[in-house]
Design a protein around this motif. Structure first.
Motif, short mmCIF file in Angstrom:
data_model
loop_
_atom_site.label_atom_id
_atom_site.label_comp_id
_atom_site.label_asym_id
_atom_site.label_seq_id
_atom_site.Cartn_x
_atom_site.Cartn_y
_atom_site.Cartn_z
N ALA A 269 0.85 -1.20 0.00
CA ALA A 269 0.00 0.00 0.00
C ALA A 269 0.88 1.25 0.00
O ALA A 269 0.56 2.25 -0.66
CB ALA A 269 -0.92 0.00 1.22
N GLY B 233 1.13 1.48 -3.82
CA GLY B 233 -0.12 2.25 -3.82
C GLY B 233 0.06 3.71 -3.43
O GLY B 233 -0.86 4.51 -3.59
N ALA C 268 -5.75 1.44 -1.51
CA ALA C 268 -4.61 1.34 -2.45
C ALA C 268 -4.18 -0.11 -2.62
O ALA C 268 -3.45 -0.44 -3.56
CB ALA C 268 -3.44 2.17 -1.91
N PRO D 178 -5.40 -2.67 -6.04
CA PRO D 178 -4.66 -2.39 -7.28
C PRO D 178 -3.17 -2.71 -7.14
O PRO D 178 -2.56 -3.25 -8.07
CB PRO D 178 -4.88 -0.88 -7.50
CG PRO D 178 -5.97 -0.47 -6.57
CD PRO D 178 -6.12 -1.50 -5.52
N ALA D 179 -2.60 -2.40 -5.98
CA ALA D 179 -1.17 -2.66 -5.78
C ALA D 179 -0.86 -4.14 -5.88
O ALA D 179 0.16 -4.55 -6.47
CB ALA D 179 -0.72 -2.11 -4.42
#
Lengths: 461, 461
Positions: free
Chosen positions: B263, B267, B326, B329-330
């Motif tokens: 994150a 992210g 975050a 997606p990360a």
């Protein structure tokens, strides 16, 4: 002795359950043949198993002899659900009453079905936890009976009924198979949810031998309000307002004017005259209760509200609740016959239900009084009559059918918490269409293909 | 054109659904054959019904031709549940997406299955109400899909998952019968509860055409805490403490150290280094939140707790939650292959689960990261690997089986909210014994005797 069961079955059950585990004398059996519906039937024998293996084996034995099996808690239900109308074997779970585990970190308790609801609550108190179902019979009804009937009570408005507070079940099907549904987790998406199907099935699908119950933290404080109204319509409108705002009451009980009068004149409660009464309670942290009380008071107030009294302490609270508690005994004194139906409607339709019942009472010249768990739309509609007067009884029966029709027309259900049993079985087609009844019969057949488990209950022939 | 369906069936479906109601071109059909599991299969045709009568009739038509039927929301599920592996007809509910009624006084909404969860929530906001299920895909997944999978989300820890928030369903069985279960009442003891049986059955028992949803008042305020821990064990122990005390958090999310690193580094979240992280949220009246925050902070604190940050306002809250947002997606950036399993264990066993997953990761040389809805014991266990490397993929598969075995040994379930579908179907016998699976098959047979509804899902052959 019981002549109706095959001798080889009796011998096998005696071997399985031991000398004191099978009751055959009529004088002993009679105590296992009734419930609070005042219906009665004599079972051919009563089994008192102590282990799940015994339950499994006795179902297999009965199945091989095609003998009916009726599970029994303490017989406090009101619908005839535990009356063995087809004879056969009653299985009383009174000796399977162990509290197997309390796990506060998981908020679960694991219990056998014969455990008394009241004993469970007492054991949980030390952990700051409770199990929400709280029927009036809580001190002497069993958890297994609560599961069978999907029992509710006043707390259900905030905390849910039985079905909302069970995580897992182990049970013996009518085919004599041990099955386990769910786990001690508050979430699950692993196969079909059959726990909640068994809850409320009144022993017609399987015999529950163990349950994992979902527990809730006890709120540290509570505050009670008593609101009096000019008439039932204004009280019913207040209920709808109370449930449309954000603070969910922890109890919301309703009494009509006749109930108020009975509680005062027969029950001795300290109450002014009123057309209707609401008992409203909030629970939670002390910090939030003042705001909650304000919100509830505001919603309770409105056209027709005569007075709202608050209970600043537990002693006053008990005094306010005394009226509600005085009611049931008082009701028994005014008419020899009583039909008590626990219909349920969407909350917004309570005013229509109360008005509709009033019209029926007038047309059928039958006294009908209403009280109950208004926050769930669950009213106990009591039709009072003298069974010795054939004419009165016939009018009450006719009124009952009209009450049910009114409930269905308002989008409600025949029972909120008592169940169907025998008492409402023949009315079920009013509420449930033929295709849906057929689906229910298919479910019954899947669990109990020989129709041995509590035959004659819930589903009409 | 679709050659696999009998011509008379295609003609009849075209007459029933109209020119634009049946998709036959492969280029159109392909969009209805996948879900978020990355599995794919081409349906022979796609039906876009607009009424329940059309659904009823199309099931009868398919039944007379013995053609498989797979119901579809928007295909956001992760298990292959909506992939038509046996071909046949996909029924997409995208045109049955009406919000039929909101009744604030009864706290219910009546919807068609194709309504988007996000659109429903938006419409409810004006009434101060919400529907608790909040999967990450809420803006673009359907209520019908939520019902089919028993969807959850972060709010479930306080407000329950889909099954806890539905009062009534209307559906079409595999026999082509319209059935209705439940009513718009929060209590009911009237026949078998089949609504909750359909919820989570992934379209294998019936096609839901209407749902009556139970709504909850939106809490006026909320307060978020972010707690950082030395390691996963100390965070897991804090989760158990948080759920053992009286204030139930409205969200309780967990991220392990690798998730915290991702994150931050991938992210871009503003986060210090930590071995694990909890996001903790309370909601309610402003008056109670200070006390709730104190209770939660006290439970979160303990051995291994590095820091607890509070969000005094919504802007800071968003910033604290940014780390959690975050993450997904990360995760996608660090490994080409990912198996994301949403196992669930009793809350007190989270430390054992996290420890067990660590041992498996080490032994199988497989990177495994965990995050998820810790308050329900529902962790998303992500096994990361490169599918192009056969050896890595094999190790991940072996690790997965060991993760499931660990979960079952801890008294958990294979899925907390994603469901079984195809992805976990063959693991189901790990979790559910043969007699219980047989009972589930009998239920399937009762609703869908010809096995036409979403064949191949949930129950292993």
């Amino acid at each position: 002795m019981s002549p109706s069961l095959p001798a080889p079955l009796i011998s096998a059950l005696q071997r399985l359950l031991g000398e004191h585990g099978l009751l055959l004398d009529a004088s002993e059996r009679v105590a296992y043949g009734y419930d609070n519906s005042r219906r009665q039937a004599l079972p051919d024998a009563v089994a008192l198993p102590t282990t799940r293996d015994q339950v499994l084996e006795l179902v297999r034995l009965c199945r091989s002899h095609r003998v009916a099996i009726t599970a029994r808690g303490r017989g406090t239900n009101t619908t005839g659900a535990s009356v063995p109308v087809h004879g056969g074997l009653v299985v009383s779970f009174e000796r399977m009453n162990r509290l197997l585990a309390i796990r506060p970190g998981d908020r679960v308790a694991v219990v056998e079905p014969g455990l008394l609801n009241g004993d469970l609550q007492q054991a949980l108190q030390a952990h700051g936890l409770f199990w929400p179902p709280d029927p009036t019979s809580a001190p002497y009804c069993t958890v297994g009976g609560n599961l069978a009937c999907n029992a509710g009570g006043p707390r259900a408005v905030k905390y849910g009924a039985t079905r909302d507070n069970v995580l897992a079940l182990t049970a013996v099907t009518g085919q004599g198979e041990l099955v386990s549904f769910g786990a001690a987790t508050t979430k699950g998406a692993t196969g079909y949810d059959l726990s909640r199907l068994l809850i409320g099935s009144e022993g017609t699908l399987a015999l529950i031998v163990e349950a994992t119950l979902k527990l809730t933290p006890i709120a540290p404080h509570r505050r009670a309000l008593r609101a009096l109204y000019r008439d039932v319509d204004s009280a019913a409108a207040a209920v709808a307002r109370l449930m449309a705002q954000a603070v969910t009451p922890s109890m919301l009980e309703f009494m009509d004017g006749e109930c108020v009068r009975l509680a005062r004149e027969v029950g001795g409660a300290d109450l002014p005259t009123a057309g209707a009464l609401l008992m409203i309670e909030a629970d939670g942290d002390e910090a939030v209760l003042a705001a909650a009380e304000r919100a509830l008071r505001q919603a309770a107030d409105g056209d027709g509200c005569l007075a709202i009294d608050a209970a600043p302490d537990e002693a006053t609270r008990e005094k306010l609740w005394a009226a509600r508690k005085a009611l049931s005994p008082a009701l028994r004194t005014i008419a020899p016959g009583k039909i008590n139906e626990d219909v349920v409607v969407p909350v917004s339709r309570i005013p229509d239900l109360v008005a509709g019942v009033g019209v029926i009472a007038k047309a059928r010249q039958t006294k009908i009084v209403c009280f109950g768990h208004a926050g769930n739309g669950n009213l106990h509609v009591n039709l009072l009559f003298d069974p010795a007067e054939a004419d009165q009884a016939a009018r009450a029966e006719a009124a009952l059918a009209e009450v049910f029709a009114t409930v269905i027309a308002l989008g409600g259900q025949l029972s909120g918490e008592h169940g169907i049993g025998l008492a409402k079985r023949d009315f079920l087609p009013l509420a449930i269409d033929a295709a849906t009844l057929a689906a229910m019969r298919a479910i019954k057949h899947a669990f109990d293909p020989d129709g041995l488990l509590n035959p004659g209950k819930i589903l009409p022939d």
